[in-house]
Design a protein around this motif. Structure first.
Motif, PDB file in Angstrom:
ATOM      1  N   LYS A 175       4.286  -6.784  -5.996  1.00  0.00           N
ATOM      2  CA  LYS A 175       2.938  -6.333  -5.658  1.00  0.00           C
ATOM      3  C   LYS A 175       2.699  -6.281  -4.151  1.00  0.00           C
ATOM      4  O   LYS A 175       1.690  -5.741  -3.711  1.00  0.00           O
ATOM      5  N   LYS A 176       3.604  -6.895  -3.371  1.00  0.00           N
ATOM      6  CA  LYS A 176       3.488  -6.796  -1.921  1.00  0.00           C
ATOM      7  C   LYS A 176       4.222  -5.567  -1.403  1.00  0.00           C
ATOM      8  O   LYS A 176       4.121  -5.215  -0.242  1.00  0.00           O
ATOM      9  N   ILE A 177       5.006  -4.960  -2.264  1.00  0.00           N
ATOM     10  CA  ILE A 177       5.721  -3.748  -1.861  1.00  0.00           C
ATOM     11  C   ILE A 177       5.027  -2.526  -2.455  1.00  0.00           C
ATOM     12  O   ILE A 177       4.809  -1.534  -1.783  1.00  0.00           O
ATOM     13  N   ASN A 295      14.403  -0.298   4.130  1.00  0.00           N
ATOM     14  CA  ASN A 295      13.674   0.064   2.916  1.00  0.00           C
ATOM     15  C   ASN A 295      14.277  -0.504   1.634  1.00  0.00           C
ATOM     16  O   ASN A 295      13.851  -0.152   0.546  1.00  0.00           O
ATOM     17  N   PHE A 297      14.685  -4.108  -0.267  1.00  0.00           N
ATOM     18  CA  PHE A 297      14.200  -5.483  -0.194  1.00  0.00           C
ATOM     19  C   PHE A 297      14.901  -6.302  -1.266  1.00  0.00           C
ATOM     20  O   PHE A 297      14.636  -6.150  -2.458  1.00  0.00           O
ATOM     21  N   PHE A 299      15.993  -9.849  -2.982  1.00  0.00           N
ATOM     22  CA  PHE A 299      15.648 -11.265  -3.150  1.00  0.00           C
ATOM     23  C   PHE A 299      16.577 -11.872  -4.193  1.00  0.00           C
ATOM     24  O   PHE A 299      16.756 -11.302  -5.269  1.00  0.00           O
TER      25      PHE A 299
ATOM     26  N   TYR B 148       2.692  -2.038   8.892  1.00  0.00           N
ATOM     27  CA  TYR B 148       3.885  -1.818   8.059  1.00  0.00           C
ATOM     28  C   TYR B 148       5.085  -2.556   8.637  1.00  0.00           C
ATOM     29  O   TYR B 148       5.794  -3.265   7.929  1.00  0.00           O
ATOM     30  N   GLN B 151       4.727  -6.310   8.061  1.00  0.00           N
ATOM     31  CA  GLN B 151       4.928  -6.716   6.674  1.00  0.00           C
ATOM     32  C   GLN B 151       6.383  -6.517   6.248  1.00  0.00           C
ATOM     33  O   GLN B 151       6.945  -7.355   5.555  1.00  0.00           O
ATOM     34  N   ASP B 152       6.968  -5.417   6.699  1.00  0.00           N
ATOM     35  CA  ASP B 152       8.374  -5.152   6.415  1.00  0.00           C
ATOM     36  C   ASP B 152       9.242  -6.292   6.964  1.00  0.00           C
ATOM     37  O   ASP B 152      10.111  -6.820   6.282  1.00  0.00           O
ATOM     38  N   LEU B 155       8.735  -9.524   4.930  1.00  0.00           N
ATOM     39  CA  LEU B 155       9.422  -9.467   3.637  1.00  0.00           C
ATOM     40  C   LEU B 155      10.925  -9.602   3.808  1.00  0.00           C
ATOM     41  O   LEU B 155      11.593 -10.318   3.072  1.00  0.00           O
ATOM     42  N   LYS B 156      11.447  -8.915   4.820  1.00  0.00           N
ATOM     43  CA  LYS B 156      12.893  -8.946   5.064  1.00  0.00           C
ATOM     44  C   LYS B 156      13.351 -10.351   5.436  1.00  0.00           C
ATOM     45  O   LYS B 156      14.403 -10.806   5.021  1.00  0.00           O
ATOM     46  N   LYS B 158      11.762 -13.012   4.708  1.00  0.00           N
ATOM     47  CA  LYS B 158      11.250 -13.960   3.712  1.00  0.00           C
ATOM     48  C   LYS B 158      10.359 -15.029   4.326  1.00  0.00           C
ATOM     49  O   LYS B 158      10.471 -16.211   4.010  1.00  0.00           O
ATOM     50  N   TYR B 164       1.459 -12.621   5.812  1.00  0.00           N
ATOM     51  CA  TYR B 164       2.071 -11.971   4.654  1.00  0.00           C
ATOM     52  C   TYR B 164       1.072 -11.877   3.503  1.00  0.00           C
ATOM     53  O   TYR B 164       0.935 -10.844   2.862  1.00  0.00           O
ATOM     54  N   LEU B 167      -1.738  -9.159   4.457  1.00  0.00           N
ATOM     55  CA  LEU B 167      -1.406  -7.743   4.631  1.00  0.00           C
ATOM     56  C   LEU B 167      -1.273  -7.044   3.282  1.00  0.00           C
ATOM     57  O   LEU B 167      -0.783  -7.631   2.327  1.00  0.00           O
ATOM     58  N   PRO B 168      -1.709  -5.803   3.209  1.00  0.00           N
ATOM     59  CA  PRO B 168      -1.628  -5.074   1.936  1.00  0.00           C
ATOM     60  C   PRO B 168      -0.190  -4.673   1.598  1.00  0.00           C
ATOM     61  O   PRO B 168       0.701  -4.801   2.447  1.00  0.00           O
ATOM     62  N   PRO B 169       0.039  -4.166   0.383  1.00  0.00           N
ATOM     63  CA  PRO B 169       1.387  -3.751  -0.013  1.00  0.00           C
ATOM     64  C   PRO B 169       1.929  -2.660   0.904  1.00  0.00           C
ATOM     65  O   PRO B 169       1.175  -1.863   1.466  1.00  0.00           O
ATOM     66  N   LEU B 170       3.245  -2.638   1.038  1.00  0.00           N
ATOM     67  CA  LEU B 170       3.893  -1.675   1.933  1.00  0.00           C
ATOM     68  C   LEU B 170       3.517  -0.237   1.604  1.00  0.00           C
ATOM     69  O   LEU B 170       3.229   0.556   2.496  1.00  0.00           O
ATOM     70  N   ASP B 171       3.521   0.118   0.325  1.00  0.00           N
ATOM     71  CA  ASP B 171       3.301   1.537   0.028  1.00  0.00           C
ATOM     72  C   ASP B 171       1.852   1.949   0.309  1.00  0.00           C
ATOM     73  O   ASP B 171       1.588   3.113   0.599  1.00  0.00           O
ATOM     74  N   ALA B 237       8.062   5.495   5.129  1.00  0.00           N
ATOM     75  CA  ALA B 237       8.267   4.053   5.197  1.00  0.00           C
ATOM     76  C   ALA B 237       8.462   3.580   6.644  1.00  0.00           C
ATOM     77  O   ALA B 237       7.680   3.917   7.516  1.00  0.00           O
ATOM     78  N   LYS B 238       9.559   2.846   6.886  1.00  0.00           N
ATOM     79  CA  LYS B 238       9.730   2.195   8.176  1.00  0.00           C
ATOM     80  C   LYS B 238       9.886   3.219   9.304  1.00  0.00           C
ATOM     81  O   LYS B 238       9.331   3.049  10.384  1.00  0.00           O
TER      82      LYS B 238
END
Lengths: 466, 267
Positions: A175-177, A295, A297, A299, B148, B151-152, B155-156, B158, B164, B167-171, B237-238
């Protein structure tokens, strides 16, 4: 009159003992009747879940009450004796009993702190007690308070907000992606339990399209039926990755099934749309270097475990706040319980009558102007006579019922009739009255059986409605 | 009157920025409502400042750099409030409000008098309005790009920290980035055309080939390529995030260049 709580839980008893004590919903009524038939037990509520079996009761005498409840619990199963149970049971009286009830309701005593089912189970137990008339004034009020306190904890803390299971942590990350899981596709590689559970959570959270591949083609077809998805031959799944937004990998393979070139290729064909890869297999099935691809991710199980641990930490922090709230609520309920004693009620009733009488006499005297001593005493006598005659019945009833089973009911009635709510200003505001049972008092009908084993993953967070 | 409203807006945006930054760093969600309230009040005073200025001047007061920057800041906050209202992404404010405050501060630093325009330049406000609205689109894309990239990165690596979680979802960020460019680019294009026409009327030439104009064209071309790349070969995206960050840096440099050169009125 005392409130007691006797029972055992996952903290004190192994599942072998708990499962024998558990009372199925169909036999709950019978059990409650048996409980209330014991001498000295005035009210009772029986909470039976897979993690705990406990009895809340209002009793005349604490020790006798403990003994009766233990007897009752031992009687629920033929192979159990009272002595066998003793080491597993906990015993609480009054303040500690109420505190225990409130903590259970707020899910502070649960195996997974903050899990949401217990509140529903407690509501069901309460409902059953109401249906079978096993609970009365005291337990009704306490359970209502416990349920509303639990709701307060749920809305005012973040105790139930985060995922505390590995499979649900995957959903939280997804949901964060992706903001909208509805349009997303999941590719399930292998049929590991954890991956299947994660897939189920993703579907519950909106994912509509599921692709499944396993080394054994039959397994994929069966799983595809179960998840309403499509099966893909194992040697072709890498090509399907370009359509998958989420890849859940969990096989018994001893080597990497998905390498960097596979992911790079998939992302190229996805026109750089992000791909979320979860590797729950040990040994790992996705090459770790995949995490460095833009792009993508990735885990693995350790990452998910770490996330879960952080969330547990968060829940523990929130639990501390919740304990404080529970303490406040318990104190208020204890105050109410104390007020149920007969003597303070009689005193309060007399004082209330005396206050009204005096106020009315003063008013009358002021209006009448100058009066002779005789006239004054006649008026005072009249007022006293009315008050005393009117109070005679209630006072005698309260005194005679003081030691009967229904005393708390009479006390509560007297307090309501005469506006004797606790607090000095309550008398001045007799109109301030709460409904006998507020909306939290009863559970919604048609809820799942009380003793049904948990269907949902307890690690799944309960999201607050905005 | 306009001056008072302007100062009030500065104060509100300053406080709003402070609250939004505090919101960003704190676990609690409680501050979001305060920040939003202050911003909304600031937006009202800002609108009043712009309107009263126009009423006093008796013309569409969008000709000087002061006016343009103030309008830019106003439109940025408008877009933020719109997105906030639709998607409830409070954290967007933590990134947009500082930008709005900076542009308003730069407006405050620029000469504030209402320029007296030659008759041929009466329509220059069309050029300014369109260009500024286009730039607002790029600014939002820039902010979405920064969010973006953060957040990217989180996430990368972790790192599941407070940022984190807010921030809203990446998409969502990628879509916001795309929509901002898709809306901003045509507006800027029209703005450039309007500017060229104004120049033609005023000076008889569409383009005087000065460095700022060239730089502006390079920026325009850059966004054109970014947009086409996204729509055809998947620059999303990125990559899109990085490109829009770079692009906006170009926009800012262009603007600074133009202001330095002209110090005063647009012409």
């Amino acid at each position: 009159m005392n409130v007691i709580a006797v029972g055992l839980s996952h903290k004190t008893a192994p599942v072998e003992v708990r499962e024998r004590l558990a009372v199925p919903e169909s036999r709950l009524g019978e059990a409650l009747h048996r409980l209330c038939a014991y001498q000295g037990i005035k009210e009772g509520v029986l909470l039976s879940t897979c993690n705990r079996v406990e009895v809340y009761a209002v009793v005349d005498d604490v020790d006798a009450g403990f003994a009766r409840v233990q007897e009752f619990l031992a009687d629920t199963h033929l192979s159990l004796s009272s002595e066998q149970l003793t080491p597993h049971l906990y015993w609480h009286t009054d303040g500690r009993a109420i505190s225990h009830l409130f903590r259970v309701a707020a899910s502070l005593d649960s195996m997974v702190v903050g899990e949401p089912q217990i509140l529903g189970q407690l509501k069901d137990a309460f409902e059953a007690s109401l249906t079978h008339k096993a609970s009365g004034v005291v337990l009704n009020k306490l359970l209502q308070k416990a349920i509303s306190a639990a709701k307060r904890v749920r809305t005012e803390t973040k105790i139930a907000e985060t995922a505390v299971s590995v499979s649900y942590a995957a959903v939280e990350l997804a949901k964060k992606i992706f903001s909208n899981l509805n349009e997303k596709t999941v590719l399930l590689v292998g049929a590991g339990e954890m991956a299947k559970l994660a897939a189920k959570h993703l579907i519950n959270n909106g994912v509509q399209r599921v692709m499944i591949t396993t080394r054994n083609p039959q397994g994929a077809i069966e799983l595809a039926q179960r998840f309403n998805g499509t099966s893909i031959p194992f040697d072709e799944f890498r090509r399907a990755m370009s359509e998958a937004d989420i890849v859940l990998c969990s096989t018994g393979a001893a080597h990497y099934l998905i390498g960097t070139s596979d992911v790079e290729d998939a992302i190229r064909r996805r026109m750089n749309r992000p791909i979320f890869l979860i590797d729950i297999s040990v040994p790992r099935n996705i090459e770790p270097a995949v995490k460095d691809i833009d792009n993508a991710f990735l885990f693995d199980i350790d990452d998910l475990e770490m996330r879960v641990e952080q969330n547990r930490e968060e829940r523990r922090r929130e639990a501390v706040k919740a304990e404080g709230m529970i303490e406040e609520e318990v104190a208020a309920s204890l105050q109410w319980l104390k007020s149920l004693d007969v003597t303070p009620t009689i005193v309060a009733l007399r004082k209330r009558a005396e206050d009204i009488k005096q106020a009315e006499i003063d008013k009358a005297m002021a209006r009448l102007g100058h009066l002779s001593t005789e006239e004054r005493s006649a008026i005072e006598g009249l007022a006293s006579a009315i008050v005393n005659k009117l109070l005679h019945g209630p006072l005698v009833t309260l005194k005679t019922e003081a030691n009967s089973a229904g005393s708390s009911m009479y006390v509560e009635a007297a307090k309501r009739f005469f506006g004797l709510e606790a607090g000095p200003d309550a008398a001045a505001l007799p109109a301030k009255r709460r409904p006998a049972k507020d909306e939290e008092g009863t559970a919604a009908p048609g809820r799942a059986p009380v003793v049904a084993m948990q269907q949902r993953d307890p690690g799944e967070p309960e999201h607050k409605r905005a | 009157m306009p001056a008072t409203f302007f100062i009030a807006t500065l104060v509100f945006y300053f406080i709003g920025t402070g609250f939004f930054l505090a919101y960003l760093l704190r676990r609690s969600e409680a501050l979001s409502n305060v920040s939003l309230g202050v911003t909304a009040v600031g937006f009202v005073t800002h609108t009043l400042a712009l309107l009263t200025r126009m009423l006093e001047a008796g013309q569409v007061a969008l000709a000087s750099f002061h006016e343009a920057m103030s309008f830019f800041s106003w439109a940025l906050v408008l877009v933020f409030l719109f997105v906030e209202f639709r998607h409830r992404i409070h954290v967007l404010g933590s990134f947009i409000l500082p930008l709005a405050l900076i542009s308003l501060l730069s407006a405050a630093a620029l000469p504030k008098e209402v320029p007296t325009l030659e008759p041929v330049l009466k329509t220059v406000w069309v050029h300014v309005t369109l260009s500024m609205l286009g730039t607002v689109g790029f600014a939002v894309a820039f902010v979405a790009g920064i969010m973006y990239v953060i957040q990217d990165g989180l996430l990368k690596s972790k790192r599941f920290n407070v940022l984190y979680s807010k921030l809203p979802p990446l998409d969502f960020l990628d879509r916001l980035n795309q929509q901002s460019i898709v809306m901003g680019f045509p507006l800027l294009t029209l703005g450039i055309i309007a500017g060229a026409l104004s120049a033609e009327f005023a000076r008889g030439s569409y383009l005087s080939w000065n460095p700022e104009q060239l730089w502006a064209l390079v920026t325009w071309l850059f966004y054109f390529v970014v947009l086409m790349g996204r729509l055809t070969v998947g620059w999303r995206a990125k990559r899109a995030a990085y490109l829009t960050i770079i692009g906006f840096a170009g926009v800012v440099l262009t603007f600074i260049g133009v202001v330095m050169k002209a110090h005063g009125a647009v012409a």
